[in-house]
Design a protein around this motif. Structure first.
Motif, mmCIF file in Angstrom:
data_model
loop_
_atom_site.group_PDB
_atom_site.id
_atom_site.type_symbol
_atom_site.label_atom_id
_atom_site.label_comp_id
_atom_site.label_asym_id
_atom_site.label_seq_id
_atom_site.Cartn_x
_atom_site.Cartn_y
_atom_site.Cartn_z
ATOM 1 N N UNK A 34 0.848 -1.145 -0.120
ATOM 2 C CA UNK A 34 0.098 0.051 0.053
ATOM 3 C C UNK A 34 0.843 1.123 0.028
ATOM 4 N N UNK A 35 2.042 1.036 0.798
ATOM 5 C CA UNK A 35 2.932 2.555 0.670
ATOM 6 C C UNK A 35 3.232 2.892 -0.601
ATOM 7 N N UNK A 36 3.182 2.234 -1.699
ATOM 8 C CA UNK A 36 3.410 2.757 -3.213
ATOM 9 C C UNK A 36 2.285 2.791 -3.941
ATOM 10 N N UNK A 37 0.999 2.897 -3.342
ATOM 11 C CA UNK A 37 -0.244 3.143 -4.033
ATOM 12 C C UNK A 37 -1.035 4.157 -3.431
ATOM 13 N N UNK A 38 -1.987 4.481 -4.338
ATOM 14 C CA UNK A 38 -3.027 5.408 -4.014
ATOM 15 C C UNK A 38 -4.408 4.744 -3.985
ATOM 16 N N UNK A 39 -5.102 4.589 -2.704
ATOM 17 C CA UNK A 39 -6.050 3.708 -2.687
ATOM 18 C C UNK A 39 -7.193 4.179 -1.769
ATOM 19 N N UNK A 40 -8.420 4.502 -2.178
ATOM 20 C CA UNK A 40 -9.429 4.922 -1.076
ATOM 21 C C UNK A 40 -10.379 3.910 -0.712
ATOM 22 N N UNK A 41 -9.924 2.666 -0.941
ATOM 23 C CA UNK A 41 -10.730 1.513 -0.830
ATOM 24 C C UNK A 41 -11.897 1.552 -1.682
ATOM 25 N N UNK A 42 -12.458 2.355 -2.395
ATOM 26 C CA UNK A 42 -13.512 2.448 -3.021
ATOM 27 C C UNK A 42 -13.005 1.999 -4.802
ATOM 28 N N UNK A 43 -12.318 2.669 -4.994
ATOM 29 C CA UNK A 43 -11.711 2.475 -6.482
ATOM 30 C C UNK A 43 -10.544 1.600 -6.475
ATOM 31 N N UNK A 44 -9.956 1.041 -7.556
ATOM 32 C CA UNK A 44 -8.939 0.084 -7.651
ATOM 33 C C UNK A 44 -7.683 0.880 -7.385
ATOM 34 N N UNK A 45 -6.643 0.271 -6.819
ATOM 35 C CA UNK A 45 -5.309 0.831 -6.326
ATOM 36 C C UNK A 45 -4.713 1.307 -7.574
ATOM 37 N N UNK A 46 -3.688 2.481 -7.353
ATOM 38 C CA UNK A 46 -3.095 2.860 -8.449
ATOM 39 C C UNK A 46 -1.716 3.184 -7.843
ATOM 40 N N UNK A 48 1.715 4.588 -7.322
ATOM 41 C CA UNK A 48 2.244 6.063 -7.461
ATOM 42 C C UNK A 48 3.646 6.026 -7.060
ATOM 43 N N UNK A 49 4.437 5.066 -6.975
ATOM 44 C CA UNK A 49 5.988 5.158 -6.773
ATOM 45 C C UNK A 49 6.344 5.622 -5.094
ATOM 46 N N UNK A 50 6.959 6.543 -5.324
ATOM 47 C CA UNK A 50 7.384 7.133 -3.842
ATOM 48 C C UNK A 50 6.686 8.372 -3.580
ATOM 49 N N UNK A 51 5.596 8.541 -4.110
ATOM 50 C CA UNK A 51 4.714 9.834 -3.775
ATOM 51 C C UNK A 51 4.283 10.041 -2.375
#
Lengths: 287, 427
Positions: A34-46, A48-51
């Motif tokens: 998860x640390x490398x993802x953008x995820x709001x639990x509703x949409x699929x994970x994205x 985002x590297x080290x953002x």
């Protein structure tokens, strides 16, 4: 080829293995991802590297929350350790009557729900209608804005947390004190050592391993500060009681930033590890 | 033998698992709010529906207990255990559910537009429309936020009448200051919650903001953020001055200080009627008045705190779900809803249709809330509404309550922060 004995061993340990995989291993690995993802639990994970790490280092509120947590620890840990040591020494005294009563009394706050304790203290601390300020007014002193002043709110929370947890550390230290052989004190008495000298030259060195355990437990417990600011202040006033755990909770469950919350969580795990290592390195040497 | 038992065990387990996931559900699952009154209404309406054998059976369940219903719905969405219908949705999260593609579009029903138009005031429908101009929520109930006032303090002690404008409020404020100079037990004008939690600003800043802006939300249709414009400045300044003058307490209370007669006004919704009836002393008298307007002759806008119905996409009985939504929002059902819960359905004919007149005769305190329905304002449709309100809350904390920041600078900074968030959202 697995032997019958090995098979039996696997069967016996399987409940713990299943528990460990579900409760510990999976969440840890999932959080690492998860640390490398953008995820709001509703949409699929994205991805985002080290953002999330860049955001963390540029996020003033996280550093403010970390500073607040350290302020809490600086007040809470010495206060808790000193009081716990003092009270446990008193409770260990052979001259004390009603020992069981006092031991139970000090332990009661530990078994009361944290939420209940916090709500009670919130009422006690109320600036306008709280009991503490009514007492202060009764003796012609000024009211104290316990939970609404940036300078007082965190110390007020630290006092409450100390009251809540004190009993646990008293019990641990009492066990340590009771394991000290009485013969050491008798020998010191014969040598003419005062009670204070006995405390510093026998009690403290002998209770050292227990004291280190208490300091480490207290530090880890202090880092998990959440219920108190969550219920009493919501992190205010002006973010002065925003703890790291409360901040992580807000990011995860108010704003659904799961990736960022996981990054904050790992950062905190790293900070706790570092602090505990430093404590062990210096305190073990000093005490 | 042992192998056979193992095979049978696993086959049974597999069949049980497959049953639980894949078998077709024979009923519609409906979640309602878990408070006693709404639960009773839901039971009534579901029983009535189920008593008709031609209807698809509905199974009712109150939403599982948790920190908030939004959290529980989120858990259900992630765990794929959503019901077919949920009836207590805060409109602020609907945009997120739409984006996640978990709720249905009501516009797909041919009779939806007519049904909605017949039910809710003409000017209100847009506030429930998503950014793609479609409806993903069915507007159900409304709680206009007004000021409750203590009649004894306001009329007898302060010799005033309910305030209509900011000037009236200022005059009352001066009388409170004078009263407090001569009394050891102070009274306050209002008691906005000082906790910096985002949703608290829905019950102090926001009703006053939509009143000052005359019904406009703080993100314009062309996505301009209006938080450093006159309405926001006026509201921030009003509360800031009142905190400075000691008219608003910087304190947290566990007890209800309105009922303890320490407050002149309390910002609240219609739910307070039942609370005061239950807990107030028998001689305690109170009334309700609208949010004061900045100037005379302005309309009495306020925040509506609506709760709406959504249907989840996983439902196998879409048509039946829609029929049930219409059934539970019919004229008769809405009357029963008011009688059982003392809450207001979002209807335009509450005060004009004779079917409701007896109810309002028996519950006169609700009339002022019903009168405010045409003036209720909803929320901006944003995926990040909680975060935006968190930003407002933090600025409110710094500018209004603790005066740690200059008003102008605070609002300009807030406006930039919210603008950045909105820009990211619509990029």
């Amino acid at each position: 080829m697995i032997t019958r004995e090995e098979k039996f061993g696997w069967i016996l340990s399987s409940p713990y293995i299943i528990y460990f995989v579900i409760i510990s291993a999976f969440p840890i690995i999932f959080s690492l991802i998860l640390m490398f993802m953008r995820w709001n639990m509703l949409s699929s994970m994205q991805f985002i590297g080290l953002q999330n790490f860049i955001t963390l280092f540029q996020d003033p509120l996280f550093w403010k929350a970390l500073l607040n947590t350290f302020i809490f620890l600086i007040i809470h840990i010495p206060l808790q350790i000193c009081l716990a040591l003092l009270i446990s020494a008193l409770l260990n005294s052979p001259d004390l009557i009603w020992k069981s009563f006092f031991r139970s009394t000090f332990f009661i706050p530990v078994v009361i729900s944290g939420v209940v304790v916090t709500l009670l203290w919130k009422q006690l601390y109320s600036t306008e209608t709280g009991l503490l300020n009514n007492i202060l007014l009764g003796i012609n002193l000024e009211k104290i804005p316990w939970l609404t002043s940036t300078k007082v709110a965190m110390p007020a929370i630290a006092i409450m947390a100390t009251w809540k947890n004190l009993g646990l550390y008293i019990v641990i230290l009492l066990a340590g004190l009771q394991s000290i052989p009485r013969s050491l004190y008798e020998a010191a008495d014969i040598d003419g050592a005062s009670k204070i000298q006995q405390f510093f030259h026998i009690t403290i060195p002998m209770v050292n391993p227990t004291l280190i355990t208490v300091i480490v437990l207290s530090t880890i417990g202090g880092f998990s500060l959440f219920i108190e600011p969550y219920i009493m202040t919501g992190g205010g006033p002006l973010n002065s009681t925003l703890s790291t755990n409360l901040y992580i909770y807000q990011q995860a469950f108010s704003f659904y930033k799961m990736g960022y919350a996981a990054t904050l969580g790992f950062m905190m795990a790293f900070v706790i590890f570092l602090v505990v290592m430093l404590q062990r390195k210096y305190i073990e040497r000093e005490i | 033998m042992k192998n056979k038992i193992t095979i049978i065990f696993f086959l049974t387990l597999l069949s049980l698992l497959s049953c639980s996931r894949d078998s077709q559900k024979e009923y519609i699952e409906y979640w309602c709010a878990s408070n006693t009154f709404e639960l009773e209404f839901a039971k009534y309406i579901v029983d009535l529906w189920n008593s008709d054998s031609t209807h698809r059976h509905i199974r009712l369940q109150p939403i599982p207990e948790g920190q908030s219903s939004e959290e529980m719905l989120l858990a259900a969405i992630v765990g794929k255990t959503t019901p077919d219908i949920y009836s207590n949705t805060w409109p602020g999260v609907v945009e997120q559910y739409r984006e996640a593609n978990v709720i249905i579009n009501f516009n797909q029903f041919p009779d939806f537009s007519d049904y909605l138009a017949a039910r809710i005031p003409e000017n209100l429908d847009k506030q429930f429309m998503s950014s793609d101009s479609q409806f993903y929520q069915f507007p159900w109930k409304v709680n206009p936020i007004l000021l409750a006032y203590n009649k004894n303090i306001l009329e007898n002690i302060l010799n005033s009448s309910p305030p209509e404008t900011y000037d009236d409020l200022e005059k009352i404020g001066q009388k409170i200051i004078d009263y407090n100079k001569n009394n050891t037990m102070p009274i306050w004008m209002m008691d906005p919650n000082i906790s910096p939690i985002w949703y608290q600003r829905l019950f102090d800043f926001y009703p006053f903001y939509v009143s000052a802006s005359q019904g406009k939300t703080f993100i314009s249709p062309d996505k301009q953020v209006l938080l450093n414009t006159s309405p926001a400045k006026t509201v921030f300044n009003l509360f800031r001055e009142n905190y400075t003058n000691g008219l608003l307490p910087i304190s947290m209370f566990k007890e209800d200080i309105f009922l303890l007669e320490r407050l002149v006004f309390h910002i609240t919704g219609p739910w307070s009627i039942a609370h005061y009836k239950r807990f107030a002393r028998s001689d305690f008298e109170w009334g309700y008045t609208g949010i004061p307007t900045v100037e005379n002759d302005m309309l009495p806008y306020t925040y509506g705190d609506t709760k709406n119905i959504i249907i989840f996409k996983d439902t196998e009985y879409l048509r039946e779900c829609w029929e049930f939504v219409k059934f539970m929002t019919s004229k008769e059902a809405d009357l029963k809803f008011m009688e059982m819960t003392a809450q207001l359905p979002l209807r335009k004919d509450l005060l004009s249709d004779p079917i409701y007149s007896k109810f309002f005769n028996n519950n006169p305190k609700l009339i002022i809330f019903a009168k405010h329905i045409p003036y209720v304002v909803g929320l901006d449709q944003s995926l990040f509404l909680q975060e935006i309100f968190d930003m407002i809350s933090k600025t409110w904390d710094a500018v209004v309550i603790y005066r740690a920041k200059d008003l102008e600078k605070g609002l300009n900074d807030l406006n930039s922060q919210v603008r950045n968030q909105v820009t990211r959202e619509y990029q």
